[in-house]
Motif scaffolding. Structure first.
Motif, PDB file in Angstrom:
ATOM      1  N   ALA A  16       1.040  -1.093   0.378  1.00 18.36           N
ATOM      2  CA  ALA A  16      -0.091   0.483  -0.161  1.00 18.36           C
ATOM      3  C   ALA A  16       0.765   1.259  -0.230  1.00 18.36           C
ATOM      4  CB  ALA A  16      -0.904   0.594   1.457  1.00 18.36           C
ATOM      5  N   PHE A  17       2.087   0.803   0.975  1.00 18.90           N
ATOM      6  CA  PHE A  17       3.014   1.947   0.961  1.00 18.90           C
ATOM      7  C   PHE A  17       3.215   2.696  -0.683  1.00 18.90           C
ATOM      8  CE2 PHE A  17       6.923   4.068   1.877  1.00 18.90           C
ATOM      9  CZ  PHE A  17       7.101   5.311   2.144  1.00 18.90           C
ATOM     10  N   THR A  18       3.899   1.625  -0.814  1.00 20.47           N
ATOM     11  CA  THR A  18       4.796   1.479  -1.657  1.00 20.47           C
ATOM     12  C   THR A  18       3.825   2.182  -3.541  1.00 20.47           C
ATOM     13  OG1 THR A  18       4.642  -0.394  -2.588  1.00 20.47           O
ATOM     14  CG2 THR A  18       6.217   0.934  -1.901  1.00 20.47           C
ATOM     15  N   VAL A  19       2.875   1.320  -3.781  1.00 18.16           N
ATOM     16  CA  VAL A  19       1.795   2.083  -4.847  1.00 18.16           C
ATOM     17  C   VAL A  19       1.166   3.584  -4.809  1.00 18.16           C
ATOM     18  CG1 VAL A  19      -0.546   0.908  -5.658  1.00 18.16           C
ATOM     19  CG2 VAL A  19       1.090  -0.677  -4.855  1.00 18.16           C
ATOM     20  N   SER A  20       1.244   3.956  -3.295  1.00 15.46           N
ATOM     21  CA  SER A  20       0.343   5.296  -3.527  1.00 15.46           C
ATOM     22  C   SER A  20       1.495   6.177  -3.785  1.00 15.46           C
ATOM     23  CB  SER A  20      -0.285   5.018  -1.729  1.00 15.46           C
ATOM     24  OG  SER A  20      -1.251   4.707  -1.602  1.00 15.46           O
ATOM     25  N   PHE A  21       2.567   5.637  -3.451  1.00 17.28           N
ATOM     26  CA  PHE A  21       3.504   6.859  -3.652  1.00 17.28           C
ATOM     27  C   PHE A  21       4.133   6.803  -5.293  1.00 17.28           C
ATOM     28  CE2 PHE A  21       7.193   7.696   0.046  1.00 17.28           C
ATOM     29  CZ  PHE A  21       7.669   8.875  -0.496  1.00 17.28           C
ATOM     30  N   HIS A  22       3.957   5.696  -5.822  1.00 23.34           N
ATOM     31  CA  HIS A  22       4.336   5.101  -6.868  1.00 23.34           C
ATOM     32  C   HIS A  22       2.871   6.053  -8.203  1.00 23.34           C
ATOM     33  CE1 HIS A  22       4.591   3.699 -10.607  1.00 23.34           C
ATOM     34  NE2 HIS A  22       3.828   3.341 -10.941  1.00 23.34           N
ATOM     35  N   PHE A  23       2.097   6.118  -7.341  1.00 25.14           N
ATOM     36  CA  PHE A  23       0.360   6.437  -8.301  1.00 25.14           C
ATOM     37  C   PHE A  23       0.573   7.803  -7.972  1.00 25.14           C
ATOM     38  CE2 PHE A  23      -4.413   5.226  -8.397  1.00 25.14           C
ATOM     39  CZ  PHE A  23      -4.400   5.420  -9.684  1.00 25.14           C
ATOM     40  N   GLY A  69       8.547   8.559 -11.822  1.00 26.63           N
ATOM     41  CA  GLY A  69       7.781   7.197 -12.023  1.00 26.63           C
ATOM     42  C   GLY A  69       7.573   5.854 -12.565  1.00 26.63           C
ATOM     43  N   VAL A  70       8.532   5.838 -13.225  1.00 26.56           N
ATOM     44  CA  VAL A  70       9.356   4.840 -13.091  1.00 26.56           C
ATOM     45  C   VAL A  70      10.056   3.958 -11.876  1.00 26.56           C
ATOM     46  CG1 VAL A  70      11.039   3.903 -14.987  1.00 26.56           C
ATOM     47  CG2 VAL A  70       9.623   5.805 -15.989  1.00 26.56           C
ATOM     48  N   VAL A  71      11.008   4.844 -11.324  1.00 22.66           N
ATOM     49  CA  VAL A  71      11.704   4.570 -10.722  1.00 22.66           C
ATOM     50  C   VAL A  71      10.724   3.518  -9.416  1.00 22.66           C
ATOM     51  CG1 VAL A  71      13.326   4.480  -8.675  1.00 22.66           C
ATOM     52  CG2 VAL A  71      13.760   6.062 -11.408  1.00 22.66           C
ATOM     53  N   SER A  72       9.947   4.361  -9.242  1.00 22.17           N
ATOM     54  CA  SER A  72       9.188   3.832  -7.779  1.00 22.17           C
ATOM     55  C   SER A  72       8.410   2.898  -8.328  1.00 22.17           C
ATOM     56  CB  SER A  72       8.159   5.152  -7.579  1.00 22.17           C
ATOM     57  OG  SER A  72       7.216   5.735  -8.372  1.00 22.17           O
ATOM     58  N   GLY A  73       7.842   2.764  -9.834  1.00 24.59           N
ATOM     59  CA  GLY A  73       6.989   1.295 -10.679  1.00 24.59           C
ATOM     60  C   GLY A  73       8.255  -0.242 -10.345  1.00 24.59           C
ATOM     61  N   ILE A  74       9.031   0.067 -10.682  1.00 18.73           N
ATOM     62  CA  ILE A  74      10.137  -0.915 -10.456  1.00 18.73           C
ATOM     63  C   ILE A  74      10.309  -1.276  -9.742  1.00 18.73           C
ATOM     64  CG2 ILE A  74      12.439  -2.159 -10.656  1.00 18.73           C
ATOM     65  CD1 ILE A  74      13.021   0.232 -12.635  1.00 18.73           C
ATOM     66  N   VAL A  75       9.815  -0.874  -8.299  1.00 20.97           N
ATOM     67  CA  VAL A  75       9.936  -1.781  -6.540  1.00 20.97           C
ATOM     68  C   VAL A  75       8.266  -2.197  -6.858  1.00 20.97           C
ATOM     69  CG1 VAL A  75       9.377  -0.916  -4.160  1.00 20.97           C
ATOM     70  CG2 VAL A  75      11.086   0.355  -5.912  1.00 20.97           C
ATOM     71  N   LEU A  76       6.636  -2.307  -7.342  1.00 24.51           N
ATOM     72  CA  LEU A  76       6.214  -3.001  -7.292  1.00 24.51           C
ATOM     73  C   LEU A  76       6.393  -4.532  -7.933  1.00 24.51           C
ATOM     74  CD1 LEU A  76       3.790  -0.833  -8.713  1.00 24.51           C
ATOM     75  CD2 LEU A  76       4.580  -0.934  -6.158  1.00 24.51           C
ATOM     76  N   ALA A 369      -5.216  18.767  -4.377  1.00 21.55           N
ATOM     77  CA  ALA A 369      -6.129  17.436  -3.494  1.00 21.55           C
ATOM     78  C   ALA A 369      -6.007  16.523  -4.744  1.00 21.55           C
ATOM     79  CB  ALA A 369      -7.299  18.356  -4.340  1.00 21.55           C
ATOM     80  N   GLY A 370      -6.366  16.786  -6.377  1.00 22.88           N
ATOM     81  CA  GLY A 370      -5.895  14.931  -7.201  1.00 22.88           C
ATOM     82  C   GLY A 370      -5.790  14.190  -6.135  1.00 22.88           C
ATOM     83  N   PHE A 371      -4.084  14.646  -6.175  1.00 21.22           N
ATOM     84  CA  PHE A 371      -3.490  13.487  -5.768  1.00 21.22           C
ATOM     85  C   PHE A 371      -4.460  12.851  -4.318  1.00 21.22           C
ATOM     86  CE2 PHE A 371      -0.463  16.666  -7.438  1.00 21.22           C
ATOM     87  CZ  PHE A 371       0.459  16.022  -8.316  1.00 21.22           C
ATOM     88  N   VAL A 372      -4.669  13.565  -3.464  1.00 17.81           N
ATOM     89  CA  VAL A 372      -5.333  13.088  -2.734  1.00 17.81           C
ATOM     90  C   VAL A 372      -6.554  12.416  -3.054  1.00 17.81           C
ATOM     91  CG1 VAL A 372      -6.241  13.858  -0.005  1.00 17.81           C
ATOM     92  CG2 VAL A 372      -4.657  15.107  -0.863  1.00 17.81           C
ATOM     93  N   ALA A 373      -6.992  12.479  -3.588  1.00 22.20           N
ATOM     94  CA  ALA A 373      -9.162  12.106  -4.440  1.00 22.20           C
ATOM     95  C   ALA A 373      -8.218  10.843  -4.669  1.00 22.20           C
ATOM     96  CB  ALA A 373      -9.277  13.019  -5.223  1.00 22.20           C
ATOM     97  N   VAL A 374      -7.291  10.662  -6.112  1.00 18.13           N
ATOM     98  CA  VAL A 374      -6.898   9.219  -6.093  1.00 18.13           C
ATOM     99  C   VAL A 374      -6.091   8.653  -5.564  1.00 18.13           C
ATOM    100  CG1 VAL A 374      -6.052  10.373  -9.100  1.00 18.13           C
ATOM    101  CG2 VAL A 374      -4.621  10.256  -7.377  1.00 18.13           C
ATOM    102  N   ILE A 375      -5.482   8.932  -4.319  1.00 20.48           N
ATOM    103  CA  ILE A 375      -4.735   8.493  -3.384  1.00 20.48           C
ATOM    104  C   ILE A 375      -6.176   7.157  -2.995  1.00 20.48           C
ATOM    105  CG2 ILE A 375      -3.999   6.936  -1.569  1.00 20.48           C
ATOM    106  CD1 ILE A 375      -2.063   7.517  -4.307  1.00 20.48           C
ATOM    107  N   THR A 380     -10.447   3.101  -1.698  1.00 21.27           N
ATOM    108  CA  THR A 380     -12.000   2.553  -2.092  1.00 21.27           C
ATOM    109  C   THR A 380     -11.593   0.884  -2.945  1.00 21.27           C
ATOM    110  OG1 THR A 380     -12.594   4.353  -1.756  1.00 21.27           O
ATOM    111  CG2 THR A 380     -14.085   3.561  -2.276  1.00 21.27           C
ATOM    112  N   THR A 381     -10.919   1.305  -3.750  1.00 22.48           N
ATOM    113  CA  THR A 381     -11.185   0.127  -5.018  1.00 22.48           C
ATOM    114  C   THR A 381     -10.696  -0.758  -3.922  1.00 22.48           C
ATOM    115  OG1 THR A 381     -11.652   1.296  -6.526  1.00 22.48           O
ATOM    116  CG2 THR A 381     -10.316  -0.845  -6.877  1.00 22.48           C
ATOM    117  N   GLU A 382      -9.123  -1.190  -3.433  1.00 18.76           N
ATOM    118  CA  GLU A 382      -8.476  -1.824  -3.186  1.00 18.76           C
ATOM    119  C   GLU A 382      -8.713  -2.362  -1.670  1.00 18.76           C
ATOM    120  OE1 GLU A 382      -6.264  -3.469  -5.353  1.00 18.76           O
ATOM    121  OE2 GLU A 382      -7.748  -1.569  -7.217  1.00 18.76           O
ATOM    122  N   VAL A 383      -8.849  -1.610  -0.429  1.00 20.19           N
ATOM    123  CA  VAL A 383      -9.608  -2.045   0.517  1.00 20.19           C
ATOM    124  C   VAL A 383     -10.727  -2.404   0.634  1.00 20.19           C
ATOM    125  CG1 VAL A 383      -9.679  -1.571   3.012  1.00 20.19           C
ATOM    126  CG2 VAL A 383      -8.003  -0.100   1.740  1.00 20.19           C
ATOM    127  N   GLY A 384     -11.316  -2.044  -0.356  1.00 20.33           N
ATOM    128  CA  GLY A 384     -13.223  -2.845  -0.337  1.00 20.33           C
ATOM    129  C   GLY A 384     -12.902  -4.226  -1.274  1.00 20.33           C
TER     130      GLY A 384
END
Length: 476
Positions: A16-23, A69-76, A369-375, A380-384
């Protein structure tokens, strides 16, 4: 020290931490790539140099954001192999090819044309350079397509069969890619990226308008951002409503958690505006509700019956409080975006778009606000979807690698330290680039050798105005 922690909880928190950072980074990359294509297209069409100045202004920010974005995505991908090896083994025949298609189409397209887009305007000419910019924009959208195809299959799986060892094996790739939820989730996510970018661009424009309302670049970027906002925000609200109806059909338990419906409502469900979900007691405490509005929104009838979580086994409940509040954060911010767009439209109609400091301050506050909204939407999607990684078929508890808690905790701490150290510097640098107002003859990346000054600061080693780009490339 970490033996008291559960390895599953730590693995989930780490992802959750790494995906949120990447997103955060793709949300801006997708929108900025399209914005840059629009700016360059407008420059070629109108010949106004302000559009090229804004292209050069934002392309520097895009380059840094794209790299992070590329660097943070490799971790996933790394975590799929270490923390979620059972999931990788069982779902690999489906998810693996989808991720490979993303690399073979989207990433190669972006990587192949990114250098031309960043450094090629004075070398390859206008036509090929614009083609490269369009290719990078298309690449970001293709990346969204494949990533969301994989995730949507996990949300609403279809088109597969199970082999003798329990693996998910492709049977119909069209069904796997175009699942029931995929079109809604793709449009909703891409629009979210456009809104995120519009808010960032609008906030930067508003910041500089408060200091110099006559700066042409600031005026143009603010006007374009507010125009995008007033058009996109209502569409996003409509798409979100349709997405919710689709989720009700295919993932009803998620909707129950989003709405806080612990109990069934045979004569019409209320809309809980606020409340404190008590999962243990199975009730909504201190609820502020509008009677029957929940049924009207979800089933278009005031008296339509709505099932609650009391019809579902408790072991299949998601964490209701997290889903309930993340959904309200997303919706609340969406309403504020719509409000900002409406106020900007009113200001434009009154001829005060560039002369209304209160509007500009509102835009600055809404910048993140956009960053907060997409996170919040992602949460909502993943925890739900919990307690499943593949909805209804593979539980999260059965997907995790056989690791001890201390091993997961050690890598989690390392990620937190490294992420905040490295990416904080990148974000700080982006903010420094945003701190200087767009200027006439704004530089590109072709010959950046001199420093820029940010307002109120000493010179910094940053990307600087390039005076070598001739008037013939600016449409002057």
């Amino acid at each position: 020290m970490f033996d008291s922690f559960d390895a599953l909880i730590l693995a989930r928190f780490q992802f959750a931490f790494t995906v949120s950072f990447h997103f955060i980074f793709p949300a801006l990359t997708i929108g900025l790539a399209s914005y840059l294509a629009v700016l360059e297209g407008l420059w070629l069409w109108t010949g106004r140099s302000v559009y090229l100045d804004l292209f050069h202004y934002w392309v520097k920010i895009f380059a840094i954001n794209f790299a992070m974005g590329v660097v943070s995505g490799i971790v996933l991908s790394y975590q799929f192999g270490t923390n979620w090896s059972v999931f990788s083994d069982l779902a690999g025949p489906v998810v693996g090819p989808l991720m490979a298609y993303e690399v073979l189409t989207a990433f190669f397209l972006e990587a192949g044309f990114l250098g031309i887009m960043l450094f090629g305007l004075t070398r390859v000419g206008k036509g090929l350079h614009f083609t490269a910019t369009l290719a990078v924009a298309l690449g970001t959208l293709l990346s969204s397509f494949w990533i969301l195809a994989a995730n949507s299959w996990m949300q609403t799986p279809a088109g597969h069969v199970m082999n003798e060892v329990g693996q998910f094996v492709p049977q119909d790739w069209w069904q796997i890619i175009f699942t029931a939820s995929f079109p809604y989730r793709l449009v909703h996510t891409v629009l979210g990226s456009y809104l995120t970018t519009a808010l960032v661009v609008g906030a930067v424009g508003a910041w500089h308008l408060l200091r110099n309302r006559n700066n042409e670049g600031s005026r143009v970027m603010f006007a374009m951002a507010m125009g995008m906002l007033i058009v996109t925000a209502p569409i996003q609200i409509f798409v979100g409503d349709q997405h919710g109806l689709n989720t009700l059909e295919h993932q009803p338990v998620k909707i129950m958690a989003m709405e806080g419906h612990f109990e069934s409502h045979p004569d019409g469900a209320p809309l809980y505006l606020f409340g404190l979900p008590d999962q243990e007691a199975g009730t909504m405490r201190y609820a502020l509700a509008i009677p029957n509005l929940g049924s009207l929104i979800l089933k278009h009838s005031l008296t339509a019956p709505m099932d609650g979580l009391d019809t579902v086994s408790r072991e299949d409940w998601p964490p209701v409080a997290i889903v309930f509040w993340s959904f309200r954060i997303m919706v609340g911010l969406g309403m504020l975006m719509l409000t900002l767009g409406a106020v900007a439209l009113l200001a434009r109609m009154r001829g005060k778009l560039y002369d209304w400091p209160l509007l500009h301050r509102f835009a600055i506050v809404m910048g993140p606000a956009g960053f907060v909204a997409v996170i919040a939407g992602w949460v909502t999607t993943e925890v739900g979807r919990q307690p499943y990684t593949i909805y209804g078929l593979l539980r999260t508890a059965d997907s995790v690698s056989p690791l001890d808690a201390p091993a997961v905790a050690a890598s989690l701490i390392a990620f937190i330290v490294v992420y905040f150290a490295v990416f904080s510097v990148g974000v700080w640098y982006i903010l420094r680039l945003m701190a200087h107002a767009p200027a006439p003859h704004e530089s590109g990346l072709e010959n950046d050798t001199t420093p820029i000054r940010t307002a109120g600061t000493t010179p910094v080693a940053a990307i600087a105005p390039d005076r070598t780009l001739g008037a013939e490339h600016r449409g002057e």
